[in-house]
Write a protein that holds these residues in place. Sequence first.
Motif, PDB file in Angstrom:
ATOM      1  N   GLU A  28      -8.200   4.349   4.636  1.00 52.68           N
ATOM      2  CA  GLU A  28      -7.970   5.578   3.885  1.00 52.68           C
ATOM      3  C   GLU A  28      -6.865   5.374   2.852  1.00 52.68           C
ATOM      4  OE1 GLU A  28      -8.151   5.361   7.218  1.00 52.68           O
ATOM      5  OE2 GLU A  28     -10.037   6.435   7.594  1.00 52.68           O
ATOM      6  N   ARG A  29      -5.805   4.670   3.242  1.00 54.40           N
ATOM      7  CA  ARG A  29      -4.696   4.403   2.312  1.00 54.40           C
ATOM      8  C   ARG A  29      -5.166   3.498   1.175  1.00 54.40           C
ATOM      9  NH1 ARG A  29      -1.426   5.882  -0.760  1.00 54.40           N
ATOM     10  NH2 ARG A  29       0.478   4.734  -1.133  1.00 54.40           N
ATOM     11  N   ILE A  30      -5.955   2.485   1.484  1.00 56.86           N
ATOM     12  CA  ILE A  30      -6.508   1.602   0.446  1.00 56.86           C
ATOM     13  C   ILE A  30      -7.369   2.412  -0.503  1.00 56.86           C
ATOM     14  CG2 ILE A  30      -8.127  -0.305   0.036  1.00 56.86           C
ATOM     15  CD1 ILE A  30      -7.037  -1.506   2.726  1.00 56.86           C
ATOM     16  N   GLU A  31      -8.200   3.307   0.033  1.00 59.96           N
ATOM     17  CA  GLU A  31      -9.063   4.146  -0.812  1.00 59.96           C
ATOM     18  C   GLU A  31      -8.242   5.050  -1.723  1.00 59.96           C
ATOM     19  OE1 GLU A  31     -11.567   6.024   2.100  1.00 59.96           O
ATOM     20  OE2 GLU A  31     -12.985   4.347   2.117  1.00 59.96           O
ATOM     21  N   GLU A  32      -7.156   5.632  -1.202  1.00 60.40           N
ATOM     22  CA  GLU A  32      -6.286   6.467  -2.044  1.00 60.40           C
ATOM     23  C   GLU A  32      -5.749   5.676  -3.230  1.00 60.40           C
ATOM     24  OE1 GLU A  32      -3.016   7.954   0.298  1.00 60.40           O
ATOM     25  OE2 GLU A  32      -4.355   8.944   1.738  1.00 60.40           O
TER      26      GLU A  32
END
Length: 175
Positions: free
Chosen positions: A159-163
Amino acid sequence: MNDSSSARPAAAVLDVWCELQCPDCRGALADLSALRARYGDRLELRLRHFPLEKHKHAFAAAQAAEEAAEQGQAWPYVEAVLGRVEELDRKGEPFLVEVARELGLDAEEFDTALIDGRHILIVDADQAEGKAIGVTGTPTYVIGGERLDGGKSQEGLRERIEEIADRLLATEQES
């Protein structure tokens, strides 16, 4: 190792500091697959080698992954080896050649590459760069200048990578 085959550079780059004898890296495969599916060629996934001393076949596996890249099968090879970490633990270098053969790669060339060490400099350079930026374990991700350590937990990392990727891609579209 570069997964991008398009002439146009990707708008976002995700460096994946990995070692092929690491069970945590095997656990990261689902996230990497999901990221590939979501972003396609807009996110360049680059395998960066960080063999850990505690895994005696990790350095050879990193060299073998580079040979797979030379033969055009980088990620399929990495996924195949990571999916069978226990076999690599038991069988060592012969297993790396066996996986190459299973994927239809030139297994004799793999064997020769492991003997002559033609990919050692790439692996050494990745490891040195990783140490320089603070990588201490695997998997570790770097995207948009931010380092994310997945060695302790994968929880929330995708999720952090996607953000970050979404932010980088939005910035790219604006320019």
